[in-house]
Design a protein around this motif. Structure first.
Motif, PDB file in Angstrom:
ATOM      1  N   THR A 144       9.388  24.314 -22.081  1.00  0.00           N
ATOM      2  CA  THR A 144       8.337  23.762 -22.926  1.00  0.00           C
ATOM      3  C   THR A 144       8.487  22.260 -23.150  1.00  0.00           C
ATOM      4  O   THR A 144       7.527  21.596 -23.489  1.00  0.00           O
ATOM      5  CB  THR A 144       8.337  24.476 -24.284  1.00  0.00           C
ATOM      6  OG1 THR A 144       9.633  24.390 -24.867  1.00  0.00           O
ATOM      7  CG2 THR A 144       7.987  25.935 -24.126  1.00  0.00           C
ATOM      8  N   ASP A 145       9.674  21.715 -22.964  1.00  0.00           N
ATOM      9  CA  ASP A 145       9.836  20.274 -23.160  1.00  0.00           C
ATOM     10  C   ASP A 145       8.960  19.479 -22.208  1.00  0.00           C
ATOM     11  O   ASP A 145       8.531  18.377 -22.510  1.00  0.00           O
ATOM     12  CB  ASP A 145      11.303  19.869 -22.957  1.00  0.00           C
ATOM     13  CG  ASP A 145      12.169  20.300 -24.127  1.00  0.00           C
ATOM     14  OD1 ASP A 145      11.592  20.696 -25.147  1.00  0.00           O
ATOM     15  OD2 ASP A 145      13.402  20.259 -23.987  1.00  0.00           O
ATOM     16  N   ARG A 146       8.709  20.017 -21.035  1.00  0.00           N
ATOM     17  CA  ARG A 146       7.896  19.294 -20.064  1.00  0.00           C
ATOM     18  C   ARG A 146       6.410  19.470 -20.339  1.00  0.00           C
ATOM     19  O   ARG A 146       5.589  18.849 -19.692  1.00  0.00           O
ATOM     20  CB  ARG A 146       8.212  19.773 -18.654  1.00  0.00           C
ATOM     21  CG  ARG A 146       9.586  19.372 -18.190  1.00  0.00           C
ATOM     22  CD  ARG A 146       9.689  19.406 -16.709  1.00  0.00           C
ATOM     23  NE  ARG A 146       9.310  20.692 -16.165  1.00  0.00           N
ATOM     24  CZ  ARG A 146       9.196  20.925 -14.881  1.00  0.00           C
ATOM     25  NH1 ARG A 146       9.410  19.968 -14.016  1.00  0.00           N
ATOM     26  NH2 ARG A 146       8.862  22.116 -14.430  1.00  0.00           N
ATOM     27  N   LEU A 147       6.051  20.359 -21.265  1.00  0.00           N
ATOM     28  CA  LEU A 147       4.649  20.627 -21.516  1.00  0.00           C
ATOM     29  C   LEU A 147       4.126  19.884 -22.736  1.00  0.00           C
ATOM     30  O   LEU A 147       2.985  20.044 -23.108  1.00  0.00           O
ATOM     31  CB  LEU A 147       4.439  22.136 -21.714  1.00  0.00           C
ATOM     32  CG  LEU A 147       4.872  23.016 -20.553  1.00  0.00           C
ATOM     33  CD1 LEU A 147       4.558  24.464 -20.850  1.00  0.00           C
ATOM     34  CD2 LEU A 147       4.184  22.594 -19.277  1.00  0.00           C
ATOM     35  N   SER A 148       4.936  19.108 -23.388  1.00  0.00           N
ATOM     36  CA  SER A 148       4.512  18.445 -24.611  1.00  0.00           C
ATOM     37  C   SER A 148       4.535  16.931 -24.448  1.00  0.00           C
ATOM     38  O   SER A 148       5.581  16.333 -24.205  1.00  0.00           O
ATOM     39  CB  SER A 148       5.420  18.839 -25.773  1.00  0.00           C
ATOM     40  OG  SER A 148       5.266  20.195 -26.067  1.00  0.00           O
ATOM     41  N   PRO A 149       3.381  16.305 -24.591  1.00  0.00           N
ATOM     42  CA  PRO A 149       3.363  14.844 -24.609  1.00  0.00           C
ATOM     43  C   PRO A 149       4.052  14.352 -25.875  1.00  0.00           C
ATOM     44  O   PRO A 149       3.890  14.920 -26.942  1.00  0.00           O
ATOM     45  CB  PRO A 149       1.875  14.495 -24.610  1.00  0.00           C
ATOM     46  CG  PRO A 149       1.200  15.715 -25.133  1.00  0.00           C
ATOM     47  CD  PRO A 149       2.052  16.881 -24.764  1.00  0.00           C
ATOM     48  N   VAL A 327      -3.496  21.437 -18.752  1.00  0.00           N
ATOM     49  CA  VAL A 327      -4.730  21.433 -19.541  1.00  0.00           C
ATOM     50  C   VAL A 327      -4.430  21.165 -21.016  1.00  0.00           C
ATOM     51  O   VAL A 327      -5.141  20.396 -21.674  1.00  0.00           O
ATOM     52  CB  VAL A 327      -5.487  22.764 -19.362  1.00  0.00           C
ATOM     53  CG1 VAL A 327      -6.726  22.794 -20.260  1.00  0.00           C
ATOM     54  CG2 VAL A 327      -5.895  22.944 -17.911  1.00  0.00           C
ATOM     55  N   GLY A 328      -3.369  21.785 -21.562  1.00  0.00           N
ATOM     56  CA  GLY A 328      -3.008  21.510 -22.948  1.00  0.00           C
ATOM     57  C   GLY A 328      -2.611  20.058 -23.150  1.00  0.00           C
ATOM     58  O   GLY A 328      -2.958  19.437 -24.166  1.00  0.00           O
ATOM     59  N   VAL A 329      -1.874  19.508 -22.192  1.00  0.00           N
ATOM     60  CA  VAL A 329      -1.498  18.097 -22.262  1.00  0.00           C
ATOM     61  C   VAL A 329      -2.737  17.210 -22.163  1.00  0.00           C
ATOM     62  O   VAL A 329      -2.859  16.194 -22.867  1.00  0.00           O
ATOM     63  CB  VAL A 329      -0.498  17.748 -21.145  1.00  0.00           C
ATOM     64  CG1 VAL A 329      -0.117  16.280 -21.190  1.00  0.00           C
ATOM     65  CG2 VAL A 329       0.739  18.629 -21.244  1.00  0.00           C
ATOM     66  N   SER A 356       4.485  23.960 -27.383  1.00  0.00           N
ATOM     67  CA  SER A 356       3.685  24.548 -26.308  1.00  0.00           C
ATOM     68  C   SER A 356       2.261  24.834 -26.768  1.00  0.00           C
ATOM     69  O   SER A 356       1.571  25.650 -26.184  1.00  0.00           O
ATOM     70  CB  SER A 356       4.339  25.839 -25.807  1.00  0.00           C
ATOM     71  OG  SER A 356       4.474  26.768 -26.869  1.00  0.00           O
ATOM     72  N   VAL A 357       1.802  24.161 -27.831  1.00  0.00           N
ATOM     73  CA  VAL A 357       0.434  24.334 -28.313  1.00  0.00           C
ATOM     74  C   VAL A 357      -0.523  23.675 -27.329  1.00  0.00           C
ATOM     75  O   VAL A 357      -0.296  22.544 -26.887  1.00  0.00           O
ATOM     76  CB  VAL A 357       0.269  23.729 -29.720  1.00  0.00           C
ATOM     77  CG1 VAL A 357      -1.160  23.899 -30.221  1.00  0.00           C
ATOM     78  CG2 VAL A 357       1.251  24.379 -30.681  1.00  0.00           C
ATOM     79  N   SER A 358      -1.592  24.371 -26.983  1.00  0.00           N
ATOM     80  CA  SER A 358      -2.497  23.833 -25.971  1.00  0.00           C
ATOM     81  C   SER A 358      -3.962  23.859 -26.403  1.00  0.00           C
ATOM     82  O   SER A 358      -4.834  23.523 -25.606  1.00  0.00           O
ATOM     83  CB  SER A 358      -2.345  24.627 -24.661  1.00  0.00           C
ATOM     84  OG  SER A 358      -2.671  25.988 -24.871  1.00  0.00           O
ATOM     85  N   THR A 359      -4.249  24.253 -27.635  1.00  0.00           N
ATOM     86  CA  THR A 359      -5.644  24.324 -28.081  1.00  0.00           C
ATOM     87  C   THR A 359      -5.842  23.483 -29.339  1.00  0.00           C
ATOM     88  O   THR A 359      -4.891  23.186 -30.073  1.00  0.00           O
ATOM     89  CB  THR A 359      -6.044  25.784 -28.386  1.00  0.00           C
ATOM     90  OG1 THR A 359      -5.153  26.326 -29.368  1.00  0.00           O
ATOM     91  CG2 THR A 359      -5.958  26.632 -27.128  1.00  0.00           C
ATOM     92  N   TRP A 360      -7.106  23.151 -29.586  1.00  0.00           N
ATOM     93  CA  TRP A 360      -7.443  22.369 -30.767  1.00  0.00           C
ATOM     94  C   TRP A 360      -7.213  23.208 -32.020  1.00  0.00           C
ATOM     95  O   TRP A 360      -7.605  24.364 -32.090  1.00  0.00           O
ATOM     96  CB  TRP A 360      -8.910  21.930 -30.736  1.00  0.00           C
ATOM     97  CG  TRP A 360      -9.362  21.289 -29.451  1.00  0.00           C
ATOM     98  CD1 TRP A 360     -10.102  21.860 -28.468  1.00  0.00           C
ATOM     99  CD2 TRP A 360      -9.118  19.943 -29.047  1.00  0.00           C
ATOM    100  NE1 TRP A 360     -10.340  20.972 -27.459  1.00  0.00           N
ATOM    101  CE2 TRP A 360      -9.745  19.765 -27.779  1.00  0.00           C
ATOM    102  CE3 TRP A 360      -8.442  18.853 -29.602  1.00  0.00           C
ATOM    103  CZ2 TRP A 360      -9.722  18.572 -27.081  1.00  0.00           C
ATOM    104  CZ3 TRP A 360      -8.414  17.653 -28.908  1.00  0.00           C
ATOM    105  CH2 TRP A 360      -9.033  17.520 -27.660  1.00  0.00           C
ATOM    106  N   GLY A 361      -6.595  22.605 -33.029  1.00  0.00           N
ATOM    107  CA  GLY A 361      -6.361  23.291 -34.292  1.00  0.00           C
ATOM    108  C   GLY A 361      -7.217  22.701 -35.396  1.00  0.00           C
ATOM    109  O   GLY A 361      -8.012  21.778 -35.180  1.00  0.00           O
ATOM    110  N   PRO A 362      -7.072  23.204 -36.619  1.00  0.00           N
ATOM    111  CA  PRO A 362      -7.883  22.700 -37.736  1.00  0.00           C
ATOM    112  C   PRO A 362      -7.737  21.192 -37.954  1.00  0.00           C
ATOM    113  O   PRO A 362      -8.725  20.515 -38.273  1.00  0.00           O
ATOM    114  CB  PRO A 362      -7.355  23.491 -38.943  1.00  0.00           C
ATOM    115  CG  PRO A 362      -6.758  24.724 -38.352  1.00  0.00           C
ATOM    116  CD  PRO A 362      -6.197  24.311 -37.030  1.00  0.00           C
ATOM    117  N   GLY A 363      -6.518  20.671 -37.796  1.00  0.00           N
ATOM    118  CA  GLY A 363      -6.325  19.236 -37.981  1.00  0.00           C
ATOM    119  C   GLY A 363      -7.089  18.421 -36.956  1.00  0.00           C
ATOM    120  O   GLY A 363      -7.727  17.410 -37.291  1.00  0.00           O
TER     121      GLY A 363
END
Length: 380
Positions: A144-149, A327-329, A356-363
């Motif tokens: 997951t470290d590679r999946l997070s900007p 896509v999440g990035v 590893s969050v890849s979708t838009w959240g409330p914030g």
């Protein structure tokens, strides 16, 4: 007429002859073609004149009949058994069971086909579990470290202030409409969000145009970019249009005004792939970079162009929640492109650390709606 009940006890043979043992025993009763071999033989009530009285099967001591030795009895039994072994009543031939014709593959009761293997119960369950686990692993991604900007730096540090101060700029307000192009977005969702600038936004009266640098891009990349931009447009109320590909290489040190390539307008925002050798800020676990370049003229400040760069290392990452890992990035970096900054909430798409969050959240929903509600900037 005399019946069998009227005959003397010694009139019927009982299995052993009391006659001369030197005589051969008959192999069976004489056959009358008109009679069944199962009918009892017809025995005359009285012997004909001059005929000898029929011998009894049991020795008659009172008549003085000779006694047979054990050897004679055994010879008599052997004769009877040999005769019975080779004789079968012809009237019972129709009772023989006739089997099926011989099979070309062998005995029909023992086919040469190998016996079916016993079914192993639970084998299908093991297969289903393997498939489910594989999907889960691929869905969550590996590493997951590679999946997070993780990098969030004001883009002005790379893009610099626009060099357009005189004639080296498009005409002020180029492409600007009198009113906002899309309705403002209102939302009831609320969550943590931050912005890259205290006062800069994209003009809701001007379309944000985007091009793709196809270098190193995987198959289907343009489609995913279009989808993410459509999501961002819907959440922000800003007009965003994907124009297609470009021959310009993605960079954060680009000219904001390139009339020979894009005409008399601000250069469109660019999205592409790069390595840390091309963009040093992609070194380490930084999966992507994104942001916008702002310009201030008079009392108006706003974004005029921008860019997104994805690390080529993402091309080797596993799929995440049914989508390519990038896509999440890409959503995260498009958030930067529209002006969102990092937050300290690990469960948020715009979190600045590894997740590893890849979708838009409330914030992100609340933040994009706020950024899309800015003022029009006809002087830029």
């Amino acid at each position: 007429m005399t019946t069998s009940d009227d005959l003397p006890d010694d009139a019927w043979p009982r299995g052993r002859h009391a006659a001369d043992p030197s005589r051969s025993l008959p192999s069976g009763p004489p056959q009358d073609p008109a009679r069944s071999p199962y009918d009892p033989p017809q025995v005359p009530a009285t012997p004909p004149s001059g005929a000898a009285e029929p011998a009894s099967w049991m020795p008659q001591a009172s008549r003085g009949a000779p006694q047979l030795s054990d050897e004679a009895y055994e010879r008599a039994f052997a004769e009877i058994e040999r005769a019975a072994a080779g004789w079968e009543p012809p009237s019972r031939a129709h009772l023989r069971v006739v089997g099926p014709p011989a099979s070309p593959y062998g005995d029909p009761r023992g086919w040469s086909v190998p016996p079916a293997k016993p079914r192993r119960r639970g084998g299908w369950l093991v297969l289903v579990l393997v498939v489910v686990l594989t999907i889960v692993v691929l869905d969550r991604g590996l590493g997951t470290d590679r999946l997070s900007p993780t990098l969030d730096v004001p883009r002005a540090q790379w893009l610099g202030d626009p060099r357009a101060v005189g004639g080296d700029a498009p005409r002020p307000g180029e492409g600007e409409q009198r009113e906002r192009i899309l309705p403002a977005v209102t939302t009831t969702q609320s969550g943590p969000y931050a912005t890259l600038s205290d006062g800069a936004t994209w003009s809701p009266c001007r379309t944000i145009r985007v091009v793709i640098d196809p270098t190193n891009a995987p198959v289907g990349f343009e489609g995913w970019v279009g989808q993410v931009l459509a999501e961002a447009s819907s959440l922000s109320g800003l007009s965003i249009v994907l124009e297609g590909t470009t021959d310009e290489r993605v960079s954060f040190d680009r000219e904001p005004y390139q009339p020979s390539r894009y005409g008399e307008r601000w250069a469109p925002a660019i999205i592409g792939w790069a390595s840390d050798a091309e963009i040093p800020e992609l070194v380490g676990n930084v999966a992507g970079l994104g942001g916008a370049q702002q310009l201030t003229r008079g009392n108006q400040t706003g974004y005029v162009t921008g860019g997104v760069a994805l690390d080529v290392e993402l091309l080797r990452a596993a799929r995440q929640r049914g989508e390519p890992a990038y896509v999440g990035v890409l959503r995260h970096e498009v958030g930067h492109l529209l002006g969102l900054g990092h937050v300290d909430e690990p469960a948020a798409l715009m979190y600045g650390g590894a997740n590893s969050v890849s979708t838009w959240g409330p914030g992100e929903v609340e933040g994009l709606a706020a950024l899309g509600a800015g003022r029009c900037t006809p002087r830029l």
